[in-house]
Design a protein around this motif. Structure first.
Motif, PDB file in Angstrom:
ATOM      1  N   ASN A  16       0.872  -1.171   0.000  1.00 44.85           N
ATOM      2  CA  ASN A  16       0.000   0.000   0.000  1.00 44.85           C
ATOM      3  C   ASN A  16       0.910   1.222   0.000  1.00 44.85           C
ATOM      4  N   SER A  17       1.051   1.852  -1.146  1.00 44.06           N
ATOM      5  CA  SER A  17       2.062   2.895  -1.327  1.00 44.06           C
ATOM      6  C   SER A  17       1.972   4.005  -0.289  1.00 44.06           C
ATOM      7  N   ALA A  18       0.786   4.571  -0.094  1.00 48.04           N
ATOM      8  CA  ALA A  18       0.634   5.687   0.839  1.00 48.04           C
ATOM      9  C   ALA A  18       0.925   5.259   2.264  1.00 48.04           C
ATOM     10  N   LEU A  19       0.445   4.095   2.642  1.00 44.35           N
ATOM     11  CA  LEU A  19       0.604   3.629   4.022  1.00 44.35           C
ATOM     12  C   LEU A  19       2.057   3.291   4.337  1.00 44.35           C
ATOM     13  N   ILE A  20       2.717   2.556   3.449  1.00 38.29           N
ATOM     14  CA  ILE A  20       4.077   2.108   3.768  1.00 38.29           C
ATOM     15  C   ILE A  20       5.081   3.253   3.686  1.00 38.29           C
ATOM     16  N   LYS A  21       4.858   4.211   2.793  1.00 37.50           N
ATOM     17  CA  LYS A  21       5.734   5.385   2.764  1.00 37.50           C
ATOM     18  C   LYS A  21       5.563   6.212   4.040  1.00 37.50           C
ATOM     19  N   THR A  22       4.334   6.241   4.540  1.00 35.22           N
ATOM     20  CA  THR A  22       4.099   6.925   5.820  1.00 35.22           C
ATOM     21  C   THR A  22       4.854   6.234   6.943  1.00 35.22           C
ATOM     22  N   PHE A  23       4.843   4.900   6.936  1.00 35.68           N
ATOM     23  CA  PHE A  23       5.591   4.157   7.956  1.00 35.68           C
ATOM     24  C   PHE A  23       7.069   4.509   7.911  1.00 35.68           C
ATOM     25  N   TRP A  24       7.673   4.519   6.725  1.00 37.30           N
ATOM     26  CA  TRP A  24       9.111   4.805   6.614  1.00 37.30           C
ATOM     27  C   TRP A  24       9.403   6.248   7.033  1.00 37.30           C
ATOM     28  N   PHE A  25       8.496   7.164   6.717  1.00 38.48           N
ATOM     29  CA  PHE A  25       8.640   8.564   7.143  1.00 38.48           C
ATOM     30  C   PHE A  25       8.619   8.660   8.671  1.00 38.48           C
ATOM     31  N   LEU A  26       7.668   7.979   9.303  1.00 38.53           N
ATOM     32  CA  LEU A  26       7.584   7.985  10.764  1.00 38.53           C
ATOM     33  C   LEU A  26       8.808   7.352  11.393  1.00 38.53           C
ATOM     34  N   LEU A  27       9.279   6.275  10.804  1.00 33.54           N
ATOM     35  CA  LEU A  27      10.467   5.609  11.339  1.00 33.54           C
ATOM     36  C   LEU A  27      11.652   6.569  11.360  1.00 33.54           C
ATOM     37  N   GLY A  28      11.854   7.300  10.261  1.00 30.71           N
ATOM     38  CA  GLY A  28      12.953   8.257  10.209  1.00 30.71           C
ATOM     39  C   GLY A  28      12.793   9.377  11.221  1.00 30.71           C
ATOM     40  N   CYS A  29      11.607   9.979  11.272  1.00 24.02           N
ATOM     41  CA  CYS A  29      11.362  11.100  12.195  1.00 24.02           C
ATOM     42  C   CYS A  29      11.512  10.677  13.650  1.00 24.02           C
ATOM     43  N   LEU A  30      10.885   9.571  14.012  1.00 25.76           N
ATOM     44  CA  LEU A  30      10.870   9.149  15.416  1.00 25.76           C
ATOM     45  C   LEU A  30      12.243   8.659  15.877  1.00 25.76           C
ATOM     46  N   LEU A  31      13.020   8.066  14.991  1.00 32.72           N
ATOM     47  CA  LEU A  31      14.384   7.676  15.372  1.00 32.72           C
ATOM     48  C   LEU A  31      15.227   8.910  15.682  1.00 32.72           C
ATOM     49  N   LEU A  32      15.073   9.961  14.881  1.00 33.29           N
ATOM     50  CA  LEU A  32      15.814  11.197  15.140  1.00 33.29           C
ATOM     51  C   LEU A  32      15.412  11.804  16.481  1.00 33.29           C
ATOM     52  N   LEU A  33      14.121  11.841  16.757  1.00 31.68           N
ATOM     53  CA  LEU A  33      13.647  12.400  18.028  1.00 31.68           C
ATOM     54  C   LEU A  33      14.031  11.511  19.206  1.00 31.68           C
ATOM     55  N   ARG A  34      13.976  10.224  19.005  1.00 29.39           N
ATOM     56  CA  ARG A  34      14.359   9.285  20.075  1.00 29.39           C
ATOM     57  C   ARG A  34      15.815   9.475  20.468  1.00 29.39           C
ATOM     58  N   ASN A  35      16.684   9.570  19.462  1.00 26.90           N
ATOM     59  CA  ASN A  35      18.109   9.701  19.746  1.00 26.90           C
ATOM     60  C   ASN A  35      18.424  11.053  20.353  1.00 26.90           C
ATOM     61  N   GLN A  36      17.717  12.098  19.902  1.00 32.53           N
ATOM     62  CA  GLN A  36      17.916  13.420  20.492  1.00 32.53           C
ATOM     63  C   GLN A  36      17.478  13.430  21.956  1.00 32.53           C
ATOM     64  N   HIS A  37      16.380  12.771  22.263  1.00 32.72           N
ATOM     65  CA  HIS A  37      15.887  12.699  23.627  1.00 32.72           C
ATOM     66  C   HIS A  37      16.901  11.996  24.523  1.00 32.72           C
ATOM     67  N   GLN A  38      17.538  10.965  24.005  1.00 34.42           N
ATOM     68  CA  GLN A  38      18.555  10.230  24.786  1.00 34.42           C
ATOM     69  C   GLN A  38      19.739  11.141  25.111  1.00 34.42           C
ATOM     70  N   VAL A  39      20.160  11.948  24.134  1.00 38.80           N
ATOM     71  CA  VAL A  39      21.295  12.847  24.338  1.00 38.80           C
ATOM     72  C   VAL A  39      20.945  13.894  25.388  1.00 38.80           C
ATOM     73  N   VAL A  40      19.747  14.470  25.290  1.00 42.01           N
ATOM     74  CA  VAL A  40      19.311  15.498  26.246  1.00 42.01           C
ATOM     75  C   VAL A  40      19.253  14.936  27.651  1.00 42.01           C
ATOM     76  N   CYS A  41      18.752  13.720  27.786  1.00 38.14           N
ATOM     77  CA  CYS A  41      18.644  13.095  29.113  1.00 38.14           C
ATOM     78  C   CYS A  41      20.023  12.825  29.723  1.00 38.14           C
ATOM     79  N   LYS A  42      20.971  12.448  28.862  1.00 40.65           N
ATOM     80  CA  LYS A  42      22.335  12.194  29.349  1.00 40.65           C
ATOM     81  C   LYS A  42      22.997  13.471  29.821  1.00 40.65           C
ATOM     82  N   ASP A  43      22.703  14.558  29.094  1.00 40.62           N
ATOM     83  CA  ASP A  43      23.312  15.843  29.462  1.00 40.62           C
ATOM     84  C   ASP A  43      22.682  16.390  30.756  1.00 40.62           C
TER      85      ASP A  43
END
Length: 396
Positions: free
Chosen positions: A369-396
């Motif tokens: 499903n083109s629209a659905l799976i592209k949305t999944f990959w978009f979310l994966l990219g965005c949320l990984l960036l936010l997840r890793n940033q949150h980890q850095v902030v918490c460590k600091d």
């Protein structure tokens, strides 16, 4: 034009593609195609400067393993090797480009919440259109801006758990919670108007599981969640159309939708038995089904197996299925472990949104499903960036 300007336009094009595709798939693909073109230009310009975050390296390895496991099904396809290769590139590599683009080139993560907000707002408009279509009796079920009637409910199965986490998690400010409450209500009405029984069942399982660790710690939140659940069940019980739709889930004697799925699943199992190792080839399920495996009683002429995992098994064989399961198992394990250890809300969002997509894939072919799976990959990219940033902030 310098590289930083190109990166900005590339990210905007990716986000635009994910939002616009619900209105026009052609225009969405044009935006994504331009983003991919800029991606390769930047790849050439910065090939000696690129570095991969160690937190993301595991995802690249898991994705590469997944793609390698699909290659034998191309080489031993029952159709054209060139045709199967084109399907592989379009279905798996091209549609995954939002994930690759965002994680490889986005370094200023403060822009990512805005991207997600724009996407969620667009999806809420989509849900409002869906509710209006049903409310105005334009069709028996709403479909939103366009496309398959199951696409919008499938995407909402990824968004609604994320909104619930924002509402319940203490890492988000009250303004974000209030906006998320409004969006959640709109999405809820959109799911109802979409009349996707699979999405209803998925959310009935997933949302309480997401809420559980929060409500058990707070009597106030527990009371609010129970009250909301009672109101939802009350709404269902007073709407004969909704009640009839729920009851139809167990009807395997006269309900053509249920019977069609059972018959196509049986046919796909036979297809898998004949081609267990490498499958019939990417994009070859429909031809093989029509020519050899379709049961005489199946009159709907279904275009896929209505099950993401049977579809992968049938087209890519056991080798491809192992790659698929490995990738998603890594994603779920990695984020589940991080959330248990750190309570990072974005890790839970990844866990929940991915689970929503995977659960929905039991009754539909989400991977194609083109629209659905592209949305999944978009979310994966965005949320990984936010997840890793949150980890850095918490460590600091």
């Amino acid at each position: 034009m310098n590289n930083e300007q190109l990166k900005k336009y590339m990210v905007l094009l990716v986000t635009g593609a994910i939002i616009i595709q619900r209105l026009s798939m052609a225009l969405g693909n044009l935006c994504l195609g331009l983003a991919v073109l800029i991606f390769f230009i930047l790849l050439q310009r910065e090939r000696t400067l690129l570095t991969v975050n160690k937190e993301l390296a595991g995802y690249y390895r898991a994705f590469a393993f997944f793609m390698l496991c699909l290659l034998p099904s191309i080489l031993f396809t029952t159709g054209s090797v060139v045709g199967s290769a084109k399907v592989f590139v379009g279905m798996w590599l091209y549609r995954a480009m939002p994930f690759i683009i965002l994680t490889l080139f986005v370094r200023k993560n403060e822009a990512v919440p805005k991207l997600l907000t724009w996407w969620a707002a667009g999806l809420c408009l989509d849900a409002i259109v869906c509710v209006s279509q049903y409310g105005l009796q334009l069709a028996p079920r709403g479909w939103g801006f366009g496309g398959n009637t199951l696409t919008l409910p499938g995407i909402l199965c990824m968004l609604m758990p994320m909104l619930l986490i924002v509402i319940l998690d203490e890492n988000f400010v009250q303004k974000q919670k209030n906006i998320s409450k409004v969006m959640f209500g709109i999405c809820f009405m959109g799911v109802l108007a979409g009349f996707s029984r699979g999405a209803w069942l998925d959310l009935l399982i997933l949302l309480p599981l997401v809420a559980l660790p929060y409500v058990l710690k707070s009597p106030k939140k527990l009371f609010g969640f129970v009250l909301a659940l009672v109101l939802v069940l009350g709404l269902f019980s007073t709407q004969p159309t909704l009640v009839a739709k729920v009851k139809s889930m167990g009807n395997f004697t006269t309900n053509t939708s249920n019977l069609g799925r059972v018959w196509v699943w049986q046919s796909t199992v036979h297809m898998i038995a004949d081609h267990p190792l490498v499958g019939v080839g990417p994009g070859e399920w429909r031809r093989a089904y029509r020519e050899q495996y379709r049961l005489p009683v199946e009159k709907q002429d279904l275009v896929h197996s209505h099950n993401s995992y049977l579809q992968v098994f049938a087209e890519n064989g056991l080798i491809g299925l192992i790659g698929c399961v490995s990738f998603f198992a890594y994603l779920l394990y990695n984020n589940g472990k991080m959330w248990l250890q750190t309570k990072n809300p974005y890790a839970l969002m990844l866990l929940a949104s991915c689970t929503g997509m995977l659960l929905n894939g039991i009754t539909d072919n989400n991977f194609d499903n083109s629209a659905l799976i592209k949305t999944f990959w978009f979310l994966l990219g965005c949320l990984l960036l936010l997840r890793n940033q949150h980890q850095v902030v918490c460590k600091d």
